[in-house]
Motif scaffolding. Structure first.
Motif, short mmCIF file in Angstrom:
data_model
loop_
_atom_site.label_atom_id
_atom_site.label_comp_id
_atom_site.label_asym_id
_atom_site.label_seq_id
_atom_site.Cartn_x
_atom_site.Cartn_y
_atom_site.Cartn_z
N UNK A 1 0.88 -1.17 0.00
CA UNK A 1 0.00 0.00 0.00
C UNK A 1 0.91 1.21 0.00
N UNK A 2 0.90 1.97 -1.08
CA UNK A 2 1.93 2.98 -1.30
C UNK A 2 1.35 4.27 -1.87
N UNK A 3 1.94 5.38 -1.45
CA UNK A 3 1.56 6.68 -2.01
C UNK A 3 2.10 6.84 -3.43
N UNK A 4 3.00 5.95 -3.85
CA UNK A 4 3.58 6.04 -5.19
C UNK A 4 3.33 4.76 -6.00
N UNK A 5 2.24 4.06 -5.68
CA UNK A 5 1.89 2.86 -6.46
C UNK A 5 1.72 3.23 -7.92
N UNK A 6 2.25 2.37 -8.80
CA UNK A 6 2.15 2.54 -10.26
C UNK A 6 2.90 3.78 -10.77
N UNK A 7 3.75 4.36 -9.97
CA UNK A 7 4.47 5.57 -10.35
C UNK A 7 5.70 5.23 -11.19
N UNK A 8 6.09 6.13 -12.11
CA UNK A 8 7.35 5.92 -12.84
C UNK A 8 8.58 6.00 -11.94
N UNK A 9 8.40 6.38 -10.68
CA UNK A 9 9.51 6.32 -9.73
C UNK A 9 9.99 4.89 -9.52
N UNK A 10 9.12 3.92 -9.77
CA UNK A 10 9.44 2.53 -9.48
C UNK A 10 10.05 1.88 -10.71
N UNK A 11 11.35 1.58 -10.68
CA UNK A 11 11.98 0.93 -11.85
C UNK A 11 11.48 -0.49 -12.00
N UNK A 12 11.13 -0.89 -13.21
CA UNK A 12 10.58 -2.24 -13.41
C UNK A 12 11.46 -3.35 -12.85
N UNK A 13 12.78 -3.18 -12.91
CA UNK A 13 13.66 -4.26 -12.45
C UNK A 13 13.58 -4.48 -10.95
N UNK A 14 12.99 -3.53 -10.21
CA UNK A 14 12.88 -3.72 -8.76
C UNK A 14 11.50 -4.20 -8.33
N UNK A 15 10.57 -4.30 -9.24
CA UNK A 15 9.21 -4.71 -8.88
C UNK A 15 9.12 -6.23 -8.91
N UNK A 16 8.88 -6.87 -7.77
CA UNK A 16 8.73 -8.33 -7.77
C UNK A 16 7.65 -8.77 -8.74
N UNK A 17 7.87 -9.89 -9.37
CA UNK A 17 7.03 -10.28 -10.50
C UNK A 17 5.56 -10.49 -10.12
N UNK A 18 5.26 -10.85 -8.86
CA UNK A 18 3.87 -11.14 -8.51
C UNK A 18 3.35 -10.22 -7.41
N UNK A 19 3.96 -9.06 -7.22
CA UNK A 19 3.51 -8.14 -6.18
C UNK A 19 2.21 -7.45 -6.61
N UNK A 20 1.36 -7.15 -5.65
CA UNK A 20 0.14 -6.38 -5.88
C UNK A 20 0.30 -5.02 -5.19
#
Length: 412
Positions: free
Chosen positions: A128-147
């Motif tokens: 639960x994040x104030x920056x969910x789906x933000x371009x701040x999040x680099x794809x390589x750091x997003x776990x493959x099955x995180x919600x």
């Protein structure tokens, strides 16, 4: 009776105490259990958590004193992120937790990505994040099955808007922990990469053929996150063999497309897993269809799959560079590798008369593969297209040989 599930609730209890306790109350109210983890540095929670900030720091090989002494919040939170990841994995392996929900702004989200990445695929993970789906999040750091759930209006204190997000997250993670069907591994698993049937079709033939031989087959969509999931499982040694027939994410990483990370096409080999590899879509670079074409591939022939995704064609010299990288990665494998090279094209648009066909580029790639293919890799060149039946016939012939030799077994 449904078994009671325990959810790890993690966050900075010195600044998000009310919000984290609210999450716990909702989970308890729905019949779940909570194990709380404090990842704050300076302050203390209103009441003790199950895992203290001191235990978190120590799990990362450090201490709260070192985090405070670092004098920089970025360094301090990386210490806590490392510890939170290690502690969460320890708790999961001990059977103490069945899912996790992490709450945070940019600091907490940074830590949450580390924590969730430490847990295997299939473990319910919610951020639960104030920056969910933000371009701040680099794809390589997003776990493959995180919600992820956007924490609207929740930067400071509880209110009716942020409670809607928090209560949904609490229900979602508990429901997922109750409903998840964990991988049973009753049959040996084969990991395969591909795209939709309009561009690559071999899985339509190969999946039932491999299942008839006693294997389970998981096909990964090689558009960045799918490749990350594939590599994550490869790293764990989850596959009896891999059929990596769409390593296009290697080209994407080289030329600024939808990368699955620098380690694409390496983890199966490092884990000692036999690999069947083919260059499906090696000649394309995927980019975000609703954005401008990246400068490094501007002016090329392109194909728009839909409004989200488009692909540009690599030039002959660039295809030689891709061949070199592919061969270099495969040369490091610690298990047998077979490279199947269909010399008449490697995606449906790459046929004579096709909209993306480049005979010179295809010839350059094939020439470079022949020249650079390592001695440790068995090269099988076929006078056919990757979507022809002859491709599947050779793949099954090679695989059956591996089964006959005992390299791959139909029983776990």
């Amino acid at each position: 009776m449904v078994a009671v599930k325990t959810i790890l609730v993690a966050g900075t209890y010195d600044t998000k105490d009310d919000e984290l306790h609210y999450l716990a109350e909702i989970i308890h109210g729905q019949g779940g259990r909570v194990l709380s983890m404090d990842v704050s540095v300076l302050g203390d929670p209103s009441r003790p958590t199950d895992v203290s900030k001191h235990q978190v720091a120590e799990a990362g090989g450090s201490s709260i004193e070192a985090a405070i002494g670092a004098g920089a919040e970025n360094t301090a939170m990386q210490i806590m992120g490392s510890g939170a990841a290690a502690k969460a994995l320890e708790l999961y392996r001990a059977g103490s937790i069945h899912g996790v929900v992490v709450l945070g702004g940019t600091m907490g989200t940074d830590l949450a990505l580390d924590l969730c990445a430490a847990l295997p695929l299939g473990v319910p993970k919610y951020v639960v994040s104030t920056v969910a789906f933000s371009p701040l999040l680099p794809p390589e750091r997003i776990p493959a099955d995180v919600q992820m759930i956007l924490w609207s209006g929740g930067l400071y204190g509880l209110n009716s808007i942020c409670k809607a997000a928090l209560s949904q997250a609490a229900g979602a993670v508990l429901g997922a922990a109750r409903a998840v069907e964990a991988p049973r591994r009753e049959r040996p698993l084969i990991g395969m990469t591909s795209f939709g049937k309009t561009v690559l079709r071999y899985m339509v033939t190969l999946k039932p053929a491999l299942e008839a031989r006693g294997f389970e087959v998981a096909v990964f969509h090689a558009t960045g996150m799918g490749g990350r999931a594939f590599e994550s499982l490869s790293r764990e040694g989850a596959f009896a063999a891999v059929m990596d027939f769409a390593p296009q994410e290697v080209s994407n990483h080289m030329f600024g497309g939808l990368s699955a990370g620098a380690d694409r096409l390496t983890n199966a080999g490092q884990a000692g897993t036999p690999q069947l590899v083919a260059p499906g879509c090696y000649d394309l670079v995927d980019f975000v269809g609703w954005q401008a074409v990246p400068p490094q591939i501007e002016g090329r022939p392109t194909h728009a799959h839909n409004r989200l995704l488009s692909s540009a064609v690599l030039e002959p010299g660039e295809r030689r560079a891709v061949a070199k990288i592919l061969c270099g990665k495969l040369s490091q494998a610690q298990a047998p590798v077979a490279f199947v090279l269909p010399n008449q094209g490697c995606n449906e648009w790459d046929r004579p008369g096709g909209e993306l066909h480049d005979a010179e580029g295809l010839a350059a790639f094939c020439d470079e593969i022949r020249s650079l293919c390592p001695d440790t890799v068995a090269l099988h060149e076929l006078d056919c297209h990757i979507n022809d039946g002859a491709f599947c016939d050779r793949v099954l012939e090679i695989f059956d040989g591996w089964m006959a030799s005992g390299l791959v077994r139909a029983t776990a």
